[in-house]
Design a protein around this motif. Structure first.
Motif, PDB file in Angstrom:
ATOM      1  N   GLN A 255     -10.171  13.488 -12.803  1.00 27.79           N
ATOM      2  CA  GLN A 255      -9.652  12.013 -12.809  1.00 27.79           C
ATOM      3  C   GLN A 255      -8.297  12.076 -12.909  1.00 27.79           C
ATOM      4  OE1 GLN A 255     -11.644   9.092 -14.880  1.00 27.79           O
ATOM      5  NE2 GLN A 255     -12.507   8.555 -13.040  1.00 27.79           N
TER       6      GLN A 255
ATOM      7  N   ILE B  61      -0.573   8.281  -1.217  1.00 26.10           N
ATOM      8  CA  ILE B  61      -0.748   9.228  -2.293  1.00 26.10           C
ATOM      9  C   ILE B  61      -0.391  10.746  -1.727  1.00 26.10           C
ATOM     10  CG2 ILE B  61      -2.405  10.356  -3.690  1.00 26.10           C
ATOM     11  CD1 ILE B  61      -3.803   7.798  -3.994  1.00 26.10           C
TER      12      ILE B  61
ATOM     13  N   GLN C 154     -10.665  13.716  -1.792  1.00 26.69           N
ATOM     14  CA  GLN C 154      -9.998  12.603  -2.818  1.00 26.69           C
ATOM     15  C   GLN C 154     -10.585  11.083  -2.715  1.00 26.69           C
ATOM     16  OE1 GLN C 154      -6.338  13.692  -0.222  1.00 26.69           O
ATOM     17  NE2 GLN C 154      -5.805  11.658  -0.901  1.00 26.69           N
ATOM     18  N   SER C 155     -10.631  10.589  -3.864  1.00 21.95           N
ATOM     19  CA  SER C 155     -11.420   9.318  -3.771  1.00 21.95           C
ATOM     20  C   SER C 155     -10.550   8.304  -3.053  1.00 21.95           C
ATOM     21  CB  SER C 155     -11.448   8.597  -5.161  1.00 21.95           C
ATOM     22  OG  SER C 155     -10.584   8.717  -6.022  1.00 21.95           O
ATOM     23  N   GLU C 156      -9.165   8.388  -3.009  1.00 23.75           N
ATOM     24  CA  GLU C 156      -8.294   7.274  -2.397  1.00 23.75           C
ATOM     25  C   GLU C 156      -7.192   7.992  -1.537  1.00 23.75           C
ATOM     26  OE1 GLU C 156      -8.826   4.261  -2.961  1.00 23.75           O
ATOM     27  OE2 GLU C 156     -10.383   4.678  -4.455  1.00 23.75           O
ATOM     28  N   THR C 157      -6.717   7.475  -0.696  1.00 26.66           N
ATOM     29  CA  THR C 157      -5.460   7.930   0.090  1.00 26.66           C
ATOM     30  C   THR C 157      -4.127   7.074  -0.042  1.00 26.66           C
ATOM     31  OG1 THR C 157      -6.198   7.002   2.111  1.00 26.66           O
ATOM     32  CG2 THR C 157      -6.810   9.335   1.985  1.00 26.66           C
ATOM     33  N   VAL C 158      -4.447   5.975  -0.476  1.00 22.19           N
ATOM     34  CA  VAL C 158      -3.613   4.929  -0.747  1.00 22.19           C
ATOM     35  C   VAL C 158      -3.785   4.174  -2.082  1.00 22.19           C
ATOM     36  CG1 VAL C 158      -2.786   4.577   1.711  1.00 22.19           C
ATOM     37  CG2 VAL C 158      -4.441   3.140   0.749  1.00 22.19           C
ATOM     38  N   LEU C 159      -2.676   3.680  -2.629  1.00 21.10           N
ATOM     39  CA  LEU C 159      -2.753   2.933  -3.972  1.00 21.10           C
ATOM     40  C   LEU C 159      -2.532   1.521  -3.462  1.00 21.10           C
ATOM     41  CD1 LEU C 159      -1.376   5.267  -6.666  1.00 21.10           C
ATOM     42  CD2 LEU C 159      -3.867   4.524  -6.158  1.00 21.10           C
ATOM     43  N   GLU C 160      -2.928   0.537  -4.082  1.00 25.16           N
ATOM     44  CA  GLU C 160      -2.425  -0.984  -3.991  1.00 25.16           C
ATOM     45  C   GLU C 160      -1.605  -1.098  -5.131  1.00 25.16           C
ATOM     46  OE1 GLU C 160      -4.638  -4.860  -3.919  1.00 25.16           O
ATOM     47  OE2 GLU C 160      -5.269  -3.971  -2.045  1.00 25.16           O
TER      48      GLU C 160
ATOM     49  N   VAL D 177      -7.505   8.324  -9.692  1.00 26.91           N
ATOM     50  CA  VAL D 177      -7.809   8.692  -8.485  1.00 26.91           C
ATOM     51  C   VAL D 177      -8.654   9.932  -8.777  1.00 26.91           C
ATOM     52  CG1 VAL D 177      -7.069   9.967  -6.260  1.00 26.91           C
ATOM     53  CG2 VAL D 177      -5.788   7.846  -7.258  1.00 26.91           C
TER      54      VAL D 177
ATOM     55  N   GLU E 143       0.863  -1.199   0.113  1.00 26.58           N
ATOM     56  CA  GLU E 143       0.044   0.047   0.104  1.00 26.58           C
ATOM     57  C   GLU E 143       1.026   1.135  -0.024  1.00 26.58           C
ATOM     58  OE1 GLU E 143      -3.016  -0.127   3.025  1.00 26.58           O
ATOM     59  OE2 GLU E 143      -4.330  -0.882   1.682  1.00 26.58           O
TER      60      GLU E 143
ATOM     61  N   PRO F  24      -6.505   1.623  -7.319  1.00 30.60           N
ATOM     62  CA  PRO F  24      -7.340   2.003  -8.543  1.00 30.60           C
ATOM     63  C   PRO F  24      -6.468   2.394  -9.410  1.00 30.60           C
ATOM     64  CG  PRO F  24      -7.932   3.495  -6.886  1.00 30.60           C
ATOM     65  CD  PRO F  24      -7.153   2.539  -6.335  1.00 30.60           C
TER      66      PRO F  24
END
Length: 102
Positions: free
Chosen positions: A65, A12, A26-32, A89, A9, A86
């Motif tokens: 986006q 961002i 923001q749609s995410e705070t981390v990326l996998e 973001v 993980e 995803p």
């Protein structure tokens, strides 16, 4: 050379937020992120400090986006990004209100 795959993980970070705008959402705070590299690299602390950086220079007010590009992560040499979730973001920028005059 034995290479291995690991999923980590990655937090961002946004850079160059345009003057007068703030990030409201923001749609995410981390990326996998699925990484491939040599085993010793994976076991070293090189992957613990990874950050996914998004450059917001020139971005307009409203929802945007942002696509995750391989360059968003400054990976050490010999390590590659196989997959990221995803893949986009969404960030919402709003105009910063001027401070209220007393």
């Amino acid at each position: 050379s034995s290479s291995t795959v690991r999923v980590v993980e990655v937090p961002i970070e946004f850079q160059n937020v345009p003057r007068g705008l703030d990030i409201a959402d923001q749609s995410e705070t981390v990326l996998e992120v699925q990484l491939r590299g040599r085993r010793w690299m994976m076991d070293s602390n090189q992957i613990s400090g990874l950050i996914a950086r998004f450059d917001l220079r020139g971005v307009k007010e409203g929802s945007q986006q942002l696509h995750v590009v391989p360059g968003a992560l400054s990976l050490p040499p010999g390590m590659t990004m196989k997959r990221v979730l995803p893949g986009t973001v969404t960030v919402r920028l709003v105009r910063r209100l001027p401070p209220r005059q007393p």
